[in-house]
Design a protein around this motif. Structure first.
Motif, PDB file in Angstrom:
ATOM      1  N   MET A 264      17.869   4.867 -12.024  1.00  0.00           N
ATOM      2  CA  MET A 264      18.367   5.136 -10.677  1.00  0.00           C
ATOM      3  C   MET A 264      18.551   3.870  -9.839  1.00  0.00           C
ATOM      4  SD  MET A 264      18.986   8.383 -10.128  1.00  0.00           S
ATOM      5  CE  MET A 264      18.665   8.804  -8.436  1.00  0.00           C
ATOM      6  N   GLY A 265      17.867   2.805 -10.165  1.00  0.00           N
ATOM      7  CA  GLY A 265      18.102   1.515  -9.515  1.00  0.00           C
ATOM      8  C   GLY A 265      17.895   1.475  -8.018  1.00  0.00           C
ATOM      9  N   GLY A 266      16.933   2.236  -7.489  1.00  0.00           N
ATOM     10  CA  GLY A 266      16.628   2.170  -6.055  1.00  0.00           C
ATOM     11  C   GLY A 266      17.576   2.940  -5.167  1.00  0.00           C
ATOM     12  N   VAL A 267      18.388   3.800  -5.734  1.00  0.00           N
ATOM     13  CA  VAL A 267      19.336   4.586  -4.954  1.00  0.00           C
ATOM     14  C   VAL A 267      18.628   5.819  -4.378  1.00  0.00           C
ATOM     15  CG1 VAL A 267      20.206   6.045  -6.840  1.00  0.00           C
ATOM     16  CG2 VAL A 267      21.724   5.400  -5.015  1.00  0.00           C
ATOM     17  N   PHE A 268      19.068   6.244  -3.192  1.00  0.00           N
ATOM     18  CA  PHE A 268      18.513   7.421  -2.534  1.00  0.00           C
ATOM     19  C   PHE A 268      19.570   8.518  -2.446  1.00  0.00           C
ATOM     20  CE2 PHE A 268      16.036   3.940  -0.502  1.00  0.00           C
ATOM     21  CZ  PHE A 268      14.785   4.315  -0.972  1.00  0.00           C
ATOM     22  N   HIS A 269      19.094   9.738  -2.174  1.00  0.00           N
ATOM     23  CA  HIS A 269      19.978  10.900  -2.048  1.00  0.00           C
ATOM     24  C   HIS A 269      21.078  10.638  -1.014  1.00  0.00           C
ATOM     25  CE1 HIS A 269      20.963  15.146  -2.444  1.00  0.00           C
ATOM     26  NE2 HIS A 269      21.066  15.186  -1.130  1.00  0.00           N
ATOM     27  N   GLY A 270      22.312  10.865  -1.405  1.00  0.00           N
ATOM     28  CA  GLY A 270      23.448  10.697  -0.496  1.00  0.00           C
ATOM     29  C   GLY A 270      24.076   9.317  -0.501  1.00  0.00           C
ATOM     30  N   ASP A 271      23.411   8.344  -1.109  1.00  0.00           N
ATOM     31  CA  ASP A 271      23.976   6.990  -1.187  1.00  0.00           C
ATOM     32  C   ASP A 271      25.221   6.980  -2.067  1.00  0.00           C
ATOM     33  OD1 ASP A 271      21.832   6.045   0.306  1.00  0.00           O
ATOM     34  OD2 ASP A 271      20.871   5.005  -1.364  1.00  0.00           O
TER      35      ASP A 271
ATOM     36  N   LEU B 257      28.242  13.154 -19.810  1.00  0.00           N
ATOM     37  CA  LEU B 257      28.273  11.810 -19.239  1.00  0.00           C
ATOM     38  C   LEU B 257      26.888  11.411 -18.732  1.00  0.00           C
ATOM     39  CD1 LEU B 257      31.568  12.056 -17.158  1.00  0.00           C
ATOM     40  CD2 LEU B 257      31.255  11.040 -19.422  1.00  0.00           C
ATOM     41  N   GLU B 258      26.492  10.168 -19.033  1.00  0.00           N
ATOM     42  CA  GLU B 258      25.206   9.638 -18.562  1.00  0.00           C
ATOM     43  C   GLU B 258      25.454   8.262 -17.970  1.00  0.00           C
ATOM     44  OE1 GLU B 258      21.111   8.190 -20.545  1.00  0.00           O
ATOM     45  OE2 GLU B 258      21.627  10.290 -20.941  1.00  0.00           O
ATOM     46  N   GLY B 259      24.725   7.950 -16.898  1.00  0.00           N
ATOM     47  CA  GLY B 259      24.971   6.687 -16.227  1.00  0.00           C
ATOM     48  C   GLY B 259      23.733   5.926 -15.838  1.00  0.00           C
ATOM     49  N   GLN B 260      23.993   4.717 -15.337  1.00  0.00           N
ATOM     50  CA  GLN B 260      22.963   3.826 -14.828  1.00  0.00           C
ATOM     51  C   GLN B 260      23.506   3.199 -13.552  1.00  0.00           C
ATOM     52  OE1 GLN B 260      21.587   0.823 -17.544  1.00  0.00           O
ATOM     53  NE2 GLN B 260      20.739  -0.433 -15.913  1.00  0.00           N
ATOM     54  N   VAL B 261      22.706   3.240 -12.483  1.00  0.00           N
ATOM     55  CA  VAL B 261      23.140   2.649 -11.214  1.00  0.00           C
ATOM     56  C   VAL B 261      23.153   1.129 -11.357  1.00  0.00           C
ATOM     57  CG1 VAL B 261      22.563   2.312  -8.787  1.00  0.00           C
ATOM     58  CG2 VAL B 261      22.327   4.574  -9.824  1.00  0.00           C
ATOM     59  N   ILE B 262      24.291   0.537 -11.042  1.00  0.00           N
ATOM     60  CA  ILE B 262      24.453  -0.920 -11.089  1.00  0.00           C
ATOM     61  C   ILE B 262      24.142  -1.529  -9.730  1.00  0.00           C
ATOM     62  CG2 ILE B 262      26.082  -2.804 -11.515  1.00  0.00           C
ATOM     63  CD1 ILE B 262      25.330  -1.125 -14.003  1.00  0.00           C
ATOM     64  N   ARG B 263      24.673  -0.921  -8.666  1.00  0.00           N
ATOM     65  CA  ARG B 263      24.386  -1.402  -7.318  1.00  0.00           C
ATOM     66  C   ARG B 263      24.758  -0.333  -6.292  1.00  0.00           C
ATOM     67  NH1 ARG B 263      28.988  -3.898  -8.721  1.00  0.00           N
ATOM     68  NH2 ARG B 263      30.786  -3.685  -7.361  1.00  0.00           N
ATOM     69  N   VAL B 264      24.059  -0.363  -5.189  1.00  0.00           N
ATOM     70  CA  VAL B 264      24.333   0.543  -4.068  1.00  0.00           C
ATOM     71  C   VAL B 264      25.446  -0.075  -3.234  1.00  0.00           C
ATOM     72  CG1 VAL B 264      23.375   1.621  -2.010  1.00  0.00           C
ATOM     73  CG2 VAL B 264      21.954   1.374  -4.050  1.00  0.00           C
ATOM     74  N   THR B 265      26.456   0.718  -2.900  1.00  0.00           N
ATOM     75  CA  THR B 265      27.564   0.215  -2.086  1.00  0.00           C
ATOM     76  C   THR B 265      27.467   0.670  -0.631  1.00  0.00           C
ATOM     77  OG1 THR B 265      28.956   2.081  -2.757  1.00  0.00           O
ATOM     78  CG2 THR B 265      29.162   0.039  -4.028  1.00  0.00           C
ATOM     79  N   GLN B 266      26.812   1.829  -0.408  1.00  0.00           N
ATOM     80  CA  GLN B 266      26.662   2.323   0.960  1.00  0.00           C
ATOM     81  C   GLN B 266      25.440   3.233   1.035  1.00  0.00           C
ATOM     82  OE1 GLN B 266      30.027   4.544   2.365  1.00  0.00           O
ATOM     83  NE2 GLN B 266      29.230   4.738   4.425  1.00  0.00           N
ATOM     84  N   ARG B 267      24.564   2.953   1.983  1.00  0.00           N
ATOM     85  CA  ARG B 267      23.383   3.789   2.193  1.00  0.00           C
ATOM     86  C   ARG B 267      23.746   5.000   3.050  1.00  0.00           C
ATOM     87  NH1 ARG B 267      19.393   2.876  -1.399  1.00  0.00           N
ATOM     88  NH2 ARG B 267      18.832   0.684  -1.485  1.00  0.00           N
ATOM     89  N   ALA B 268      23.200   6.157   2.683  1.00  0.00           N
ATOM     90  CA  ALA B 268      23.415   7.366   3.473  1.00  0.00           C
ATOM     91  C   ALA B 268      22.553   7.342   4.732  1.00  0.00           C
ATOM     92  CB  ALA B 268      23.085   8.603   2.636  1.00  0.00           C
ATOM     93  N   LYS B 269      21.382   6.710   4.629  1.00  0.00           N
ATOM     94  CA  LYS B 269      20.457   6.613   5.756  1.00  0.00           C
ATOM     95  C   LYS B 269      19.973   5.175   5.876  1.00  0.00           C
ATOM     96  CE  LYS B 269      17.417  10.041   6.166  1.00  0.00           C
ATOM     97  NZ  LYS B 269      16.264  10.887   5.781  1.00  0.00           N
ATOM     98  N   ASN B 270      19.723   4.764   7.102  1.00  0.00           N
ATOM     99  CA  ASN B 270      19.169   3.437   7.338  1.00  0.00           C
ATOM    100  C   ASN B 270      17.704   3.486   7.767  1.00  0.00           C
ATOM    101  OD1 ASN B 270      21.527   1.968   6.761  1.00  0.00           O
ATOM    102  ND2 ASN B 270      22.357   2.521   8.753  1.00  0.00           N
ATOM    103  N   TYR B 271      17.226   4.678   8.157  1.00  0.00           N
ATOM    104  CA  TYR B 271      15.860   4.841   8.612  1.00  0.00           C
ATOM    105  C   TYR B 271      15.199   5.973   7.847  1.00  0.00           C
ATOM    106  CZ  TYR B 271      17.569   2.018  12.445  1.00  0.00           C
ATOM    107  OH  TYR B 271      18.127   1.005  13.173  1.00  0.00           O
TER     108      TYR B 271
END
Length: 94
Positions: free
Chosen positions: A39-46, A59-73
């Motif tokens: 999951m690479g540190g990704v959160f719900h909605g990111d 299909l199976e995947g691996q998170v490479i990088r987060v491009t946009q956070r759904a929440k900041n707090y």
């Protein structure tokens, strides 16, 4: 050398109670399973770039990088002793 069986997609991530995730890409129109250890540190909605490959079950995947956070707090609980440095979010999908 690039593996021809893998491709990167930008996906919106949904997280299950077990910590695994699913990415949905506009391009694939299908769910991409992401095991919790990938999951690479990704959160719900990111939104994230996910490296995807075809497996027997789909299909199976691996998170490479987060491009946009759904929440900041985030709200939650820090242990009083602070020994393990853990944080328990109020929203289990956070």
């Amino acid at each position: 050398m690039k593996d021809e069986n893998k491709k990167e997609y930008e996906c919106t991530i949904s997280v299950t109670k077990k910590g695994d995730g699913y990415g949905v890409s506009v391009e694939t129109k299908s769910d991409i399973f992401i095991p919790k250890e990938k999951m690479g540190g990704v959160f719900h909605g990111d939104r994230a770039i996910v490296l995807v490959e075809k497996k027997e079950r789909g299909l199976e995947g691996q998170v490479i990088r987060v491009t946009q956070r759904a929440k900041n707090y985030f709200s939650g609980v820090l242990p009083k002793d602070g020994i393990d440095g853990g944080f328990t979010p109020s929203n289990k999908k956070a």
